[in-house]
Design a protein around this motif. Structure first.
Motif, mmCIF file in Angstrom:
data_model
loop_
_atom_site.group_PDB
_atom_site.id
_atom_site.type_symbol
_atom_site.label_atom_id
_atom_site.label_comp_id
_atom_site.label_asym_id
_atom_site.label_seq_id
_atom_site.Cartn_x
_atom_site.Cartn_y
_atom_site.Cartn_z
ATOM 1 N N ALA A 165 0.833 -1.152 -0.021
ATOM 2 C CA ALA A 165 -0.175 0.136 0.023
ATOM 3 C C ALA A 165 1.109 1.284 0.063
ATOM 4 O O ALA A 165 0.264 2.196 -0.541
ATOM 5 N N ASN A 166 2.163 1.229 0.351
ATOM 6 C CA ASN A 166 3.167 2.243 0.562
ATOM 7 C C ASN A 166 4.035 2.465 -0.738
ATOM 8 O O ASN A 166 4.954 3.023 -0.636
ATOM 9 N N GLY A 167 3.715 1.581 -1.690
ATOM 10 C CA GLY A 167 4.585 1.568 -3.098
ATOM 11 C C GLY A 167 5.619 0.522 -3.103
ATOM 12 O O GLY A 167 6.418 0.658 -4.158
ATOM 13 N N CYS A 168 5.904 -0.459 -2.139
ATOM 14 C CA CYS A 168 6.980 -1.467 -2.332
ATOM 15 C C CYS A 168 6.422 -2.471 -3.459
ATOM 16 O O CYS A 168 5.051 -2.802 -3.623
ATOM 17 N N THR A 169 7.275 -2.780 -4.429
ATOM 18 C CA THR A 169 7.141 -3.453 -5.475
ATOM 19 C C THR A 169 7.146 -5.193 -5.144
ATOM 20 O O THR A 169 7.701 -5.590 -4.134
ATOM 21 N N GLN A 170 6.563 -6.021 -5.683
ATOM 22 C CA GLN A 170 6.397 -7.457 -5.620
ATOM 23 C C GLN A 170 8.222 -7.763 -5.823
ATOM 24 O O GLN A 170 8.608 -8.614 -4.843
ATOM 25 N N SER A 171 8.612 -7.336 -6.577
ATOM 26 C CA SER A 171 10.212 -7.378 -6.953
ATOM 27 C C SER A 171 11.025 -7.235 -5.681
ATOM 28 O O SER A 171 11.927 -8.050 -5.342
ATOM 29 N N VAL B 115 13.084 -10.933 0.821
ATOM 30 C CA VAL B 115 12.868 -12.117 1.267
ATOM 31 C C VAL B 115 14.109 -13.016 0.958
ATOM 32 O O VAL B 115 14.583 -13.629 2.051
ATOM 33 N N ASP B 116 14.828 -13.108 0.059
ATOM 34 C CA ASP B 116 16.187 -13.849 -0.363
ATOM 35 C C ASP B 116 17.020 -13.223 0.458
ATOM 36 O O ASP B 116 17.875 -13.946 1.105
#
Length: 190
Positions: free
Chosen positions: A42-48, A54-55
């Motif tokens: 919701a604050n603009g972070c992308t899935q990538s 995570v990695d």
């Protein structure tokens, strides 16, 4: 009534989920990461960016739970300061809202797949297939990519494949549900 927010969340947890699910560490981990991801999305972070983090995190040594809780609270406060939100007010508003949804949340929990990190059944997957661009029934369809992440990724891939093939190429690429049956061409006709 306690002034501590954490203690005021517990009666809601028990009302919604009962003691067993309320204390299930794996379930609580999954719901926490889901909400954290929804906040940064919701604050603009992308899935990538999320996948990269995570990695990065899982490539490092496991931290101390108490210290990581502190880190979560400090970074949440810092994020709220950066975006002009009051984390305490947001928490109170959300706790009041979810108290009005106990029955709906119970029903969602009952329908949730057992032992799955996903809060609900995943939508039917997608795949990319190649079909005859000239509509010849004798030419078989073929699988190009299975388990496509989502509609957006699938459309980008299909558009790129079709652009590379050109409008006069023999194959046209399509994004279809994973259950879509491929034409076997001549084998279907005989």
């Amino acid at each position: 009534m306690s002034d501590k927010f954490q203690e005021r969340v517990q009666p809601w947890m028990l009302a919604c989920f009962g003691e067993e699910i309320s204390k299930d560490r794996i379930e609580r981990n999954h719901r926490f990461i889901e909400e954290a991801l929804e906040l940064v999305q919701a604050n603009g972070c992308t899935q990538s960016e999320a996948h990269q983090l995570v990695d990065y995190v899982f490539g490092r040594p496991i931290g101390d739970v108490h210290q990581e809780i502190g880190g979560v609270l400090v970074t949440l406060a810092a994020l709220c300061l950066a975006i002009g939100e009051d984390m305490h007010k947001a928490g109170e508003t959300e706790l009041a809202r979810v108290w009005t949804k106990v029955e709906k949340i119970r029903a969602k929990q009952a329908a949730k797949p057992k032992h799955s990190p996903l809060p609900e059944s995943a939508p039917e997957g997608l795949k990319i297939i190649g079909v005859d661009n000239f509509g010849r029934e004798s030419v078989a369809d073929f699988l190009v990519a299975g388990h496509v992440a989502n509609d957006y990724v699938g459309k980008v891939m299909v558009d790129a494949l079709n652009a590379q093939q050109g409008e006069h190429g023999s194959t046209f690429f399509r994004l279809v549900p994973s259950g879509h049956r491929l034409s076997r061409g001549m084998a279907d006709l005989v």
